[in-house]
Design a protein around this motif. Structure first.
Motif, PDB file in Angstrom:
ATOM      1  N   GLU A 189      -3.205  41.202  74.993  1.00  0.00           N
ATOM      2  CA  GLU A 189      -3.742  42.292  74.176  1.00  0.00           C
ATOM      3  C   GLU A 189      -3.271  42.200  72.727  1.00  0.00           C
ATOM      4  O   GLU A 189      -3.982  42.630  71.810  1.00  0.00           O
ATOM      5  N   SER A 190      -2.077  41.656  72.506  1.00  0.00           N
ATOM      6  CA  SER A 190      -1.595  41.554  71.123  1.00  0.00           C
ATOM      7  C   SER A 190      -2.454  40.579  70.318  1.00  0.00           C
ATOM      8  O   SER A 190      -2.665  40.768  69.112  1.00  0.00           O
ATOM      9  N   VAL A 192      -5.669  40.055  70.977  1.00  0.00           N
ATOM     10  CA  VAL A 192      -6.923  40.801  70.769  1.00  0.00           C
ATOM     11  C   VAL A 192      -6.801  41.688  69.539  1.00  0.00           C
ATOM     12  O   VAL A 192      -7.693  41.721  68.679  1.00  0.00           O
ATOM     13  N   ASP A 193      -5.700  42.414  69.442  1.00  0.00           N
ATOM     14  CA  ASP A 193      -5.492  43.304  68.298  1.00  0.00           C
ATOM     15  C   ASP A 193      -5.389  42.514  66.995  1.00  0.00           C
ATOM     16  O   ASP A 193      -5.908  42.943  65.953  1.00  0.00           O
ATOM     17  N   ALA A 194      -4.721  41.355  67.054  1.00  0.00           N
ATOM     18  CA  ALA A 194      -4.572  40.534  65.852  1.00  0.00           C
ATOM     19  C   ALA A 194      -5.928  40.007  65.380  1.00  0.00           C
ATOM     20  O   ALA A 194      -6.193  39.944  64.168  1.00  0.00           O
ATOM     21  N   TYR A 196      -8.794  41.498  65.821  1.00  0.00           N
ATOM     22  CA  TYR A 196      -9.491  42.640  65.235  1.00  0.00           C
ATOM     23  C   TYR A 196      -8.989  42.935  63.819  1.00  0.00           C
ATOM     24  O   TYR A 196      -9.768  43.312  62.936  1.00  0.00           O
ATOM     25  N   ARG A 197      -7.684  42.735  63.598  1.00  0.00           N
ATOM     26  CA  ARG A 197      -7.117  42.982  62.268  1.00  0.00           C
ATOM     27  C   ARG A 197      -7.460  41.867  61.285  1.00  0.00           C
ATOM     28  O   ARG A 197      -7.156  41.969  60.102  1.00  0.00           O
ATOM     29  N   TYR A 220     -11.569  35.702  74.276  1.00  0.00           N
ATOM     30  CA  TYR A 220     -10.954  36.672  73.378  1.00  0.00           C
ATOM     31  C   TYR A 220     -11.981  37.394  72.514  1.00  0.00           C
ATOM     32  O   TYR A 220     -11.806  38.566  72.172  1.00  0.00           O
ATOM     33  N   VAL A 224     -12.322  41.424  72.413  1.00  0.00           N
ATOM     34  CA  VAL A 224     -12.388  42.223  71.184  1.00  0.00           C
ATOM     35  C   VAL A 224     -13.605  43.140  71.220  1.00  0.00           C
ATOM     36  O   VAL A 224     -13.527  44.322  70.867  1.00  0.00           O
ATOM     37  N   LYS A 227     -12.982  46.012  73.653  1.00  0.00           N
ATOM     38  CA  LYS A 227     -11.956  46.978  73.247  1.00  0.00           C
ATOM     39  C   LYS A 227     -12.350  47.786  72.030  1.00  0.00           C
ATOM     40  O   LYS A 227     -12.067  48.981  71.940  1.00  0.00           O
ATOM     41  N   TYR A 228     -13.038  47.141  71.071  1.00  0.00           N
ATOM     42  CA  TYR A 228     -13.263  47.807  69.796  1.00  0.00           C
ATOM     43  C   TYR A 228     -14.719  48.140  69.474  1.00  0.00           C
ATOM     44  O   TYR A 228     -14.972  48.952  68.582  1.00  0.00           O
TER      45      TYR A 228
END
Length: 299
Positions: A189-190, A192-194, A196-197, A220, A224, A227-228
């Motif tokens: 998940e980290s 995935v968040d990276a 997105y950022r 991935y 993304v 999740k987003y």
């Protein structure tokens, strides 16, 4: 582990899946052991169901283009569903149709799909368009590989989830006893968040950075999206008070040959509400319905 057998409330679904699954799993084992590219059984079965309308005797089980037969079909062209007549490959039986599909997957055009490790990633690699977020500079959907319909990812994934088809991926894993060759849901998940950022960039830069780090781009990218950008992600950002105000949804299950007009007539009492029914489900009257699909009913 014995070959799984599904038992849904739909006999046509049970017959289709339980007949096709052993053929698909055996073919996947053969191709993997030969070092060839594959797609997971869950995705293969779901695509066959979608493309054939749950019909093992369909002229083209997977809708693969070829020169054997001509059939009426629907394509999504320039933002509209258009009825056309096109040529398809025809196989003498189900087994050869499955091998024909896997042979098609050897084409490098499908590398994003065959290198993925989850059904979501595989479907993303096959379509590269989830919820309309993959667009070019002219705001056109891009990356379609297997199908042109913008809802192909979501509707095929619905078949997998609604009928529990991932169990056949588990069966394949047990046969091969090599988790590295079979579908996995192990997503960081980290990362995935990276993504997105923007820490992995975009386009080819993102693909290269993920590959260098040992991650599947398709897996991935799909994570993304889920999740987003998915409907569920948007709903999770709404106030709790809003969700509490929602009344229980009513649903109608699409029967073989069902249509928006038929469902509007039978469940809403007015065939003229077909357009309203389609829009309520974020579809159009041209959206292809398949047996077993559940449609939300407006009040």
């Amino acid at each position: 582990m014995n070959m799984p057998i599904i038992n849904t409330k739909y006999e046509h679904v049970n017959d289709f899946v339980n007949t096709l699954a052993p053929v698909v799993c055996n073919a996947c084992v053969k191709y993997i052991r030969e070092g060839k590219k594959t797609i997971s059984p869950a995705v293969i079965i779901a695509q066959a169901a979608k493309e054939s309308g749950w019909n093992l005797n369909a002229s083209s089980l997977f809708g693969i283009k070829g020169s054997d037969i001509e059939c009426d079909t629907t394509e999504y062209i320039d933002g509209n569903y258009v009825s056309i007549r096109d040529s398809f490959a025809k196989y003498p039986d189900v087994t050869r149709a499955v091998y024909g599909y896997l042979d098609l997957m050897q084409w490098n055009n499908y590398d994003d799909a065959t290198s993925a490790n989850t059904p979501e990633g595989e479907l993303y690699g096959l379509t590269n368009a989830v919820n309309g977020t993959d667009r070019d500079e002219n705001d056109n959907w891009v990356g379609y590989n297997y199908a042109t319909a913008p809802d192909y990812y979501e509707t095929t994934l619905d078949i997998i989830n609604d009928f529990g088809l991932r169990i056949f991926n588990d069966y394949l894993s047990s046969i091969l006893n090599e988790s590295s060759n079979t579908p996995s849901d192990d997503i960081d998940e980290s990362v995935v968040d990276a993504i997105y950022r923007g820490e992995y960039g975009n386009g080819e830069e993102r693909k290269q950075k993920l590959a260098s780090a040992g991650y599947s781009w398709a897996d991935y990218q799909a994570a993304v999206e889920a999740k987003y950008y998915s409907d569920n992600a948007e709903e999770s950002e709404e106030d709790n008070d809003t969700s509490e105000e929602n009344t229980d949804e009513r649903y109608a299950t699409v029967e073989p040959g069902g249509s928006f007009c038929q469902i509007a007539r039978d469940y809403l009492g007015d065939e003229c509400r077909a357009q309203e029914l389609a829009e309520y489900n974020n579809m159009t009257l041209d959206t292809m319905l398949y047996a077993g699909m559940e449609l939300k009913l407006p009040c």
